[in-house]
Design a protein around this motif. Structure first.
Motif, mmCIF file in Angstrom:
data_model
loop_
_atom_site.group_PDB
_atom_site.id
_atom_site.type_symbol
_atom_site.label_atom_id
_atom_site.label_comp_id
_atom_site.label_asym_id
_atom_site.label_seq_id
_atom_site.Cartn_x
_atom_site.Cartn_y
_atom_site.Cartn_z
ATOM 1 N N UNK A 121 -70.821 28.332 13.345
ATOM 2 C CA UNK A 121 -70.440 26.927 13.206
ATOM 3 C C UNK A 121 -69.436 26.816 12.072
ATOM 4 N N UNK A 122 -68.329 26.147 12.349
ATOM 5 C CA UNK A 122 -67.277 25.967 11.344
ATOM 6 C C UNK A 122 -66.907 24.486 11.278
ATOM 7 N N UNK A 123 -66.352 24.089 10.171
ATOM 8 C CA UNK A 123 -65.865 22.714 10.052
ATOM 9 C C UNK A 123 -64.711 22.477 11.018
ATOM 10 N N UNK A 124 -64.529 21.267 11.417
ATOM 11 C CA UNK A 124 -63.457 20.950 12.373
ATOM 12 C C UNK A 124 -62.097 21.357 11.852
ATOM 13 N N UNK A 125 -61.911 21.300 10.528
ATOM 14 C CA UNK A 125 -60.613 21.645 9.942
ATOM 15 C C UNK A 125 -60.523 23.111 9.538
ATOM 16 N N UNK A 126 -61.561 23.882 9.805
ATOM 17 C CA UNK A 126 -61.564 25.300 9.457
ATOM 18 C C UNK A 126 -60.446 25.993 10.236
ATOM 19 N N UNK A 127 -59.653 26.827 9.566
ATOM 20 C CA UNK A 127 -58.521 27.468 10.250
ATOM 21 C C UNK A 127 -58.911 28.658 11.129
ATOM 22 N N UNK A 128 -60.212 28.898 11.317
ATOM 23 C CA UNK A 128 -60.633 30.031 12.149
ATOM 24 C C UNK A 128 -59.932 29.971 13.505
ATOM 25 N N UNK A 129 -59.392 31.105 13.906
ATOM 26 C CA UNK A 129 -58.684 31.152 15.181
ATOM 27 C C UNK A 129 -59.604 31.702 16.258
ATOM 28 N N UNK A 130 -59.264 31.399 17.488
ATOM 29 C CA UNK A 130 -60.028 31.878 18.637
ATOM 30 C C UNK A 130 -59.053 32.165 19.767
ATOM 31 N N UNK A 131 -59.496 32.979 20.709
ATOM 32 C CA UNK A 131 -58.663 33.279 21.876
ATOM 33 C C UNK A 131 -58.478 32.048 22.751
ATOM 34 N N UNK A 132 -59.499 31.181 22.755
ATOM 35 C CA UNK A 132 -59.504 29.980 23.588
ATOM 36 C C UNK A 132 -60.077 28.828 22.776
ATOM 37 N N UNK A 133 -59.516 27.650 22.940
ATOM 38 C CA UNK A 133 -60.093 26.444 22.358
ATOM 39 C C UNK A 133 -60.347 25.449 23.477
#
Length: 179
Positions: A77-89
């Motif tokens: 779980x990350x904050x909405x503004x967290x810059x964590x990237x993903x292959x798909x959003x």
């Protein structure tokens, strides 16, 4: 104004961002348990098992990074503004996202009506959609329940989601009427 399918503001205020933190480990355990019971579900993802999916409920203060890699699956779980990237959003109201999981809502229709937005690796999104549709998941599957307890959990959770969607719909209609 309330967007289609979003939780009403008073409900969103009841779910502060810190509540999302314990969900990560709980959802990870649930996903790994499901992988042990129904490995074919995860096999259906093929090469995309290790892909990262950011599930971003736009009406909550947090989002989920999910890697559905069978026994190694995890949810963070990350904050909405967290810059964590993903292959798909995959972004949309939480009630609509949950409706995709339990099969009560059609993802294609939500996408084409712009209730959901999807970005990233298209082939990974299609693999996930196909795996979820083929799985015909019920809440009890995610909770690892069987028998009478499973039927009660399914009925209760699905009725609760239906009531929440109805409340969100009524709130949206009421907000539009006031505008």
């Amino acid at each position: 104004m309330v967007a289609e399918g979003q939780l009403p503001a008073f409900v969103r205020r009841l779910i502060p961002s810190f509540m999302g933190r314990p969900l990560g480990p709980m959802l990870t355990l649930s996903l790994r348990s499901l992988a042990r019971r129904r490995p074919q579900l995860f096999d259906r993802l093929g090469d995309h098992r290790g892909a990262s999916y950011r599930i971003d409920p736009n009406d909550l203060a947090f989002s989920f990074i999910v890697v559905p890699d069978g026994a190694m699956a995890f949810v963070r779980v990350v904050g909405r503004d967290d810059p964590a990237t993903a292959d798909v959003t995959i972004k949309g109201p939480i009630l609509m996202l949950l409706g995709l999981l339990d099969g009560t809502l059609d993802g294609d229709a939500l996408f084409f009506h712009r209730v959901l937005s999807v970005s990233g690796r298209t082939e990974a999104v299609v693999a996930l959609r196909n795996a979820i549709e083929d799985a015909e998941l019920r809440p009890s599957d995610l909770l690892g329940l069987h028998g009478t307890l499973a039927r009660l959990a399914d009925a209760g959770v699905l009725a609760g989601l239906s009531a929440a969607r109805h409340l969100a719909e009524r709130t949206a209609v009421h907000s539009k009427a006031e505008a």
